[in-house]
Design a protein around this motif. Structure first.
Motif, short mmCIF file in Angstrom:
data_model
loop_
_atom_site.label_atom_id
_atom_site.label_comp_id
_atom_site.label_asym_id
_atom_site.label_seq_id
_atom_site.Cartn_x
_atom_site.Cartn_y
_atom_site.Cartn_z
N UNK A 82 0.77 -1.19 0.06
CA UNK A 82 -0.03 0.25 -0.02
C UNK A 82 0.83 1.19 0.00
N UNK A 138 0.82 3.10 3.55
CA UNK A 138 -0.46 3.63 4.03
C UNK A 138 -1.00 2.98 5.01
N UNK A 197 -1.45 5.82 -6.07
CA UNK A 197 -1.91 5.55 -4.76
C UNK A 197 -1.45 4.51 -4.00
N UNK A 198 -0.50 3.74 -4.30
CA UNK A 198 0.16 3.01 -3.73
C UNK A 198 1.50 2.89 -3.90
N UNK A 199 2.10 4.25 -4.41
CA UNK A 199 3.37 4.42 -4.81
C UNK A 199 3.81 3.49 -6.00
N UNK A 258 -4.77 1.17 -2.97
CA UNK A 258 -5.16 1.32 -1.65
C UNK A 258 -5.11 3.03 -1.62
#
Lengths: 323, 332
Positions: free
Chosen positions: A104, A107, B101-103, B112
């Motif tokens: 993620x 995150x 959004x999740x690099x 994620x």
């Protein structure tokens, strides 16, 4: 204070539940039964069914529920009866708990503690007796602990719960009844270093968990023969403390790794490789290994004993290393 | 406890439903662009399209509040978009950019987003269900009034984790909305070839989970069912289960030659295109016209263009960061 490993673990659980309302314990038979090894006996009565939760026999669901609850801000302690049963939850442990933070992009961390028993020696046969902690030590994203003393049984839980990432604690079934001394001012222990349980100059015996008492007994026997073994308890199986290993072997020039797991592709292979990588020019003998026979652990007492590392096996391997 | 969802006849369509159309169109046009980008090798790996199924995520997510959680599968571009994950960060993720959004670590299957409580992007079939149960448990134990919506395909019903999770959620009366997207095929295996009992609602009912079967091609029906289920779940009546009957118009993934279904079947379902269906109804009621639709298309195209430009201009994560986030940097 004199206490048992089991009682020390229970005291740690009790304190964790008392100190932090986010902490709860769940697993099979942790409540009304008191824990299949009586570790959580009395905690249901003390903390109630919200915080000491009996679960169905659904390892994957309740371990996964621990992952989710951890991400939702709780600090779950999930108990799995044995490492053999944990294979039913391997998906949640490896594909989710260990993976989500990295996948993620940083995150979602998973502050989950999973406790389980491991190991043989109680005639429980092949589906309750294996030592698979090396498999978990293979996985990035997990911290793997193996308390081998009463003090570590008491002290490792608090720092495990403080860790923002998943931690697995392996409790060797043969240790629960072991007695030891606990300092009155119980404090969390640190998790980053292996411990020298016995100093020695002639060789280094590396072990952890349920094998530690056997290795200490072997060191006593070796001492009677004039060989002074240093005994290192790894304590944390991932990440491994390379420095303590290297420092010891640089002095003793010989090492034997003792692990109840199978040798092939096992934790002892990893430790031996690291010693070879770090200490090749210091070594005066090949790194020795003592592990379980490469068989499913059998029921019959004499067969089980023959399958497991015994004190005599450690002594023999040590003498070979110093010969 | 299984009951047919209360019927109220065809749902009246209102001006507010134009937003549902816009959301479905965003998903459709975004994914159509993804196909082009896949062909031009900007996007790699496995990519699973939601085209045809847009009404499901759009209808369900429209009933969630900002503090609710979403757990989705590897076919989750649509869920992420309608949940409010910016199209830019989704596209950048699929380009493997650090701005994703999740690099760029997850790609198409692992979107994620903490700010919208979007918990992936799970590519192990059934693996998201226990996590959803745990999110709901954590919320419930902390006295929060939140719902976790968990999406999964009908293929997951064959997994043990489905049964374990429904049982545990029902046993502990946890606020999980189980959304089973029944698109008839688990990759290439038809439901009747893998289930001795193909009624999915019956399986949920066996765990005392109220279960409704819903026309997943009708976004108004989906929203109506989801609104009732979310309300009951939030009110403390335990988990609820929606079987959303839908169909993916495209192949399972970009590698799928589609030997397991015939073109006639696909054509039949395409006639029930959820976007065309809602467009037709909105037109009939005079709520949209050609100008409105053209403006909407233009706005969506601009959003997709912007997302692609953002992804194109994005940067690669420095290789030195490879081992970041194996463990937390903030040792709380």
């Amino acid at each position: 204070m004199r206490t048992t490993y089991r009682d020390a673990m229970r005291a740690a659980l009790r304190q964790a539940l008392a100190d932090d309302p986010r902490v709860f314990l769940m697993g099979e038979d942790v409540g009304r039964y008191g824990g299949c090894f009586a570790v959580s006996l009395g905690l249901l009565e003390e903390f109630g069914p919200e915080r000491v939760r009996d679960t169905p026999l659904s390892e994957s669901a309740f371990v996964g529920a621990g992952v989710g609850a951890a991400m939702a801000g709780m600090r779950p302690i999930v108990e799995i009866m044995t490492v053999n049963f944990s294979l039913l939850a391997l998906d949640q442990i490896v594909n989710n708990a260990a993976t989500i933070l990295h996948m993620s992009g940083g995150q979602f961390n998973v502050p989950l503690v999973i406790r389980m028993t491991t190991g043989a020696g109680r005639q429980l046969a092949a589906q309750h007796s294996h030592s698979l902690e090396g498999w978990y030590a293979h996985v990035p994203g997990l911290r793997v602990l193996a308390p081998a003393t009463v003090e570590d049984a008491r002290g490792m839980l608090a720092p495990a719960l403080a860790d923002p990432d998943p931690v697995i604690i392996f409790e060797h079934g043969s240790l629960y009844a072991m007695e030891g001394d606990l300092p009155d001012d119980t404090r969390p222990v640190e998790l980053d270093h292996a411990a020298v349980r016995r100093p020695g100059r002639d060789l280094t015996l590396v072990t952890y968990g349920g094998c530690l008492p056997k290795v200490l007994a072997a060191a006593d026997a070796l001492s009677a023969e004039g060989v002074e073994a240093e005994v290192i308890d790894l304590r944390t199986l991932r990440p491994l403390d390379d420095d303590t290993l290297a420092e010891s072997v640089a002095r003793t020039h010989r090492a034997v790794v003792v692990d109840e797991g199978w040798r092939t592709g096992g934790l002892s292979a990893e430790v031996a490789a690291r010693i070879s990588e770090q200490c090749f020019w210091d070594l005066d003998a090949p790194v020795g290994r003592v592990g379980s026979a490469e068989v499913p652990i059998p029921y019959a007492k004499h067969m089980e004993e023959a399958a497991l590392p015994q004190v005599d096996d450690v002594v023999a391997a040590a003498l070979e290393a110093v010969s | 406890m299984t009951a047919p969802i209360p019927t109220a006849g065809q749902q009246p369509v209102t001006a507010a439903d134009v937003e549902l159309l816009r959301q479905m169109l965003r998903v459709r046009r975004f994914e159509e662009r993804c196909v082009e980008l896949y062909s031009s090798t900007k996007i790699r790996g496995f990519m699973h399209l939601y085209i045809g199924e847009e009404a499901v995520a759009t209808g369900v997510v429209s009933c969630l509040g900002p503090d609710d959680a979403v757990v989705a599968t590897y076919r989750e571009h649509g869920h992420a978009l309608v949940r409010g994950v910016p199209a830019r960060s989704i596209m950048a993720e699929m380009f493997g950019r650090v701005e994703g959004c999740s690099r760029g670590r997850g790609g198409s299957m692992h979107l994620f987003d903490a700010s919208t409580r979007f918990y992936g992007g799970n590519a192990i079939v059934g693996g998201g269900l226990p996590v959803a149960v745990g999110l709901a448990l954590g919320d419930r134990m902390q006295g929060r009034d939140r719902v976790t919506a968990c999406f999964f395909g009908e293929g997951a019903v064959a997994e043990g984790e489905f049964h374990e999770s429904l049982n545990l959620a029902a046993l502990w009366r946890l606020p999980v909305l189980f959304c089973c997207e029944n698109n008839l095929y688990a990759m290439g295996t038809a439901l009747e070839l893998s289930e001795s009992q193909p009624s999915l609602a019956l399986k949920a009912a066996a765990y005392e989970v109220p279960a409704w079967t819903v026309d997943g091609m009708d976004v108004l029906e989906v929203r109506r069912a989801a609104a009732m289920a979310v309300e009951a779940t939030r009110a403390g009546h335990g988990p609820h289960f929606l079987e959303l009957q839908t169909y993916r118009f495209r192949a399972h993934s970009m590698y799928d030659p589609e030997r397991y279904r015939d073109k006639g079947e696909v054509a039949h379902w395409r006639e029930r295109d959820p976007i065309e269906a809602l467009t037709g109804r909105l037109r009939a009621e005079g709520l949209v016209d050609d100008d409105v639709l053209a403006a909407m298309e233009q706005e969506v195209a601009a959003e997709v263009d912007d997302a692609v430009a953002f992804a194109e201009a994005g940067s690669d994560e420095p290789v030195e960061d490879l081992t970041r986030f194996v463990t937390s940097e903030d040792q709380r």
